[in-house]
Motif scaffolding. Sequence first.
Motif, mmCIF file in Angstrom:
data_model
loop_
_atom_site.group_PDB
_atom_site.id
_atom_site.type_symbol
_atom_site.label_atom_id
_atom_site.label_comp_id
_atom_site.label_asym_id
_atom_site.label_seq_id
_atom_site.Cartn_x
_atom_site.Cartn_y
_atom_site.Cartn_z
ATOM 1 N N LEU A 55 0.830 -1.199 0.000
ATOM 2 C CA LEU A 55 0.000 0.000 0.000
ATOM 3 C C LEU A 55 0.869 1.256 0.000
ATOM 4 O O LEU A 55 2.034 1.212 0.406
ATOM 5 N N PRO A 56 0.325 2.400 -0.440
ATOM 6 C CA PRO A 56 1.077 3.659 -0.360
ATOM 7 C C PRO A 56 1.485 3.965 1.078
ATOM 8 O O PRO A 56 0.865 3.496 2.032
ATOM 9 N N ARG A 57 2.518 4.776 1.246
ATOM 10 C CA ARG A 57 3.062 5.047 2.577
ATOM 11 C C ARG A 57 2.041 5.652 3.527
ATOM 12 O O ARG A 57 2.086 5.414 4.733
ATOM 13 N N ASP A 58 1.153 6.479 2.999
ATOM 14 C CA ASP A 58 0.199 7.164 3.871
ATOM 15 C C ASP A 58 -1.079 6.359 4.089
ATOM 16 O O ASP A 58 -2.038 6.865 4.676
ATOM 17 N N VAL A 59 -1.104 5.119 3.620
ATOM 18 C CA VAL A 59 -2.290 4.267 3.764
ATOM 19 C C VAL A 59 -1.891 2.989 4.488
ATOM 20 O O VAL A 59 -0.882 2.367 4.162
ATOM 21 N N THR A 60 -2.680 2.600 5.474
ATOM 22 C CA THR A 60 -2.432 1.354 6.187
ATOM 23 C C THR A 60 -3.635 0.432 6.055
ATOM 24 O O THR A 60 -4.752 0.881 5.777
ATOM 25 N N LYS A 61 -3.395 -0.842 6.267
ATOM 26 C CA LYS A 61 -4.487 -1.813 6.252
ATOM 27 C C LYS A 61 -5.538 -1.446 7.290
ATOM 28 O O LYS A 61 -6.745 -1.518 7.029
ATOM 29 N N GLU A 62 -5.080 -1.032 8.470
ATOM 30 C CA GLU A 62 -6.005 -0.683 9.546
ATOM 31 C C GLU A 62 -6.876 0.515 9.166
ATOM 32 O O GLU A 62 -8.072 0.549 9.486
ATOM 33 N N LYS A 63 -6.295 1.485 8.484
ATOM 34 C CA LYS A 63 -7.055 2.660 8.060
ATOM 35 C C LYS A 63 -8.144 2.275 7.065
ATOM 36 O O LYS A 63 -9.286 2.743 7.157
ATOM 37 N N ILE A 64 -7.800 1.414 6.126
ATOM 38 C CA ILE A 64 -8.777 0.977 5.123
ATOM 39 C C ILE A 64 -9.911 0.202 5.776
ATOM 40 O O ILE A 64 -11.093 0.454 5.512
ATOM 41 N N LEU A 65 -9.566 -0.753 6.643
ATOM 42 C CA LEU A 65 -10.595 -1.577 7.270
ATOM 43 C C LEU A 65 -11.477 -0.757 8.205
ATOM 44 O O LEU A 65 -12.681 -1.010 8.314
ATOM 45 N N SER A 66 -10.898 0.229 8.878
ATOM 46 C CA SER A 66 -11.698 1.104 9.729
ATOM 47 C C SER A 66 -12.708 1.891 8.898
ATOM 48 O O SER A 66 -13.875 2.052 9.298
ATOM 49 N N ALA A 67 -12.278 2.371 7.736
ATOM 50 C CA ALA A 67 -13.188 3.100 6.850
ATOM 51 C C ALA A 67 -14.275 2.175 6.313
ATOM 52 O O ALA A 67 -15.445 2.572 6.191
ATOM 53 N N CYS A 68 -13.912 0.929 5.999
ATOM 54 C CA CYS A 68 -14.909 -0.045 5.539
ATOM 55 C C CYS A 68 -15.930 -0.319 6.641
ATOM 56 O O CYS A 68 -17.138 -0.410 6.379
ATOM 57 N N LYS A 69 -15.445 -0.466 7.867
ATOM 58 C CA LYS A 69 -16.346 -0.693 9.002
ATOM 59 C C LYS A 69 -17.338 0.452 9.143
ATOM 60 O O LYS A 69 -18.531 0.232 9.409
ATOM 61 N N ASP A 70 -16.868 1.683 8.964
ATOM 62 C CA ASP A 70 -17.760 2.837 9.066
ATOM 63 C C ASP A 70 -18.881 2.762 8.031
ATOM 64 O O ASP A 70 -20.041 3.076 8.330
ATOM 65 N N VAL A 71 -18.544 2.343 6.807
ATOM 66 C CA VAL A 71 -19.563 2.220 5.754
ATOM 67 C C VAL A 71 -20.564 1.124 6.113
ATOM 68 O O VAL A 71 -21.781 1.306 5.999
ATOM 69 N N VAL A 72 -20.048 -0.016 6.552
ATOM 70 C CA VAL A 72 -20.919 -1.131 6.928
ATOM 71 C C VAL A 72 -21.850 -0.719 8.069
ATOM 72 O O VAL A 72 -23.066 -0.961 8.025
ATOM 73 N N ASP A 73 -21.295 -0.073 9.096
ATOM 74 C CA ASP A 73 -22.099 0.350 10.246
ATOM 75 C C ASP A 73 -23.132 1.400 9.856
ATOM 76 O O ASP A 73 -24.279 1.366 10.325
#
Length: 256
Positions: A55-73
């Motif tokens: 992933l790009p330096r400013d993007v982490t797996k945790e950041k992506i999954l947290s954003a996905c969780k927000d959409v799901v919720d």
Amino acid sequence: MRADSDDDRAIQLQVAPLVDPRFRTMVALVMEPADSTYSLLPNFEAATRKLNSGLPRDVTKEKILSACKDVVDRHGLADTVGIDLKHTHFGMPAGQVLAEVQDPWRKESRMWPQAFTESLTPFAFALIDGKWQPYEFVADCEEAKLGLVEVQQKPDFLKELATLLQHFGVQDILGFHVLHRTFLEDAGVGGTMETPGEKPEELLLRPNSPELQHDLAKLLGQSAQVMWMWGRRGHLKHGCGVCVCFHCGSHCKGHK
């Protein structure tokens, strides 16, 4: 000709077209398989490598999954869908799909290439060519049918998740999964473990447990979490349930 009942109409699987104004692409939920869909998915090694270190330096797996969780919720789907890592296991014969057959009595499911029939319900979707296209199916599963109907009733979820994954550049490795294995999740500590089955082109899914993970780790090589769930079902670990896929040895070298 018999008119459809209310129950019949409730489970009819329709395509839900949407326009994503940000990317100017059509987003649709497609129900029937295309021969090319499975072959377009990355293999296990490529998918895990990109998610963990590509992933790009400013993007982490945790950041992506947290954003996905927000959409799901935000769309009230935490008990209905999870986010999964798209990956292939083996070659797919023409005219067949990867389909799951559940065995509640044995507390296991098995998946292998099968001819598509109307008894199969799609549950795993990948964003390909601007559409949510199915690549895994399950036979005779009411839980999957009901969950899919609920997703169809949330078109903004389909649009927002597509937008999010494209924003992070991970639409090629992440998708969504309609949850449908409560009988396995309730038997373990939340989630499932996916391992090679008895045949070269078969997958075995069992309830997740520390004991099974320990035993398999002695025998198998590479493993990775491949699905994240945030609902009330199952044990939550670091904010997510666990679906683990084990790949190793000569058998798993065929999981491409």
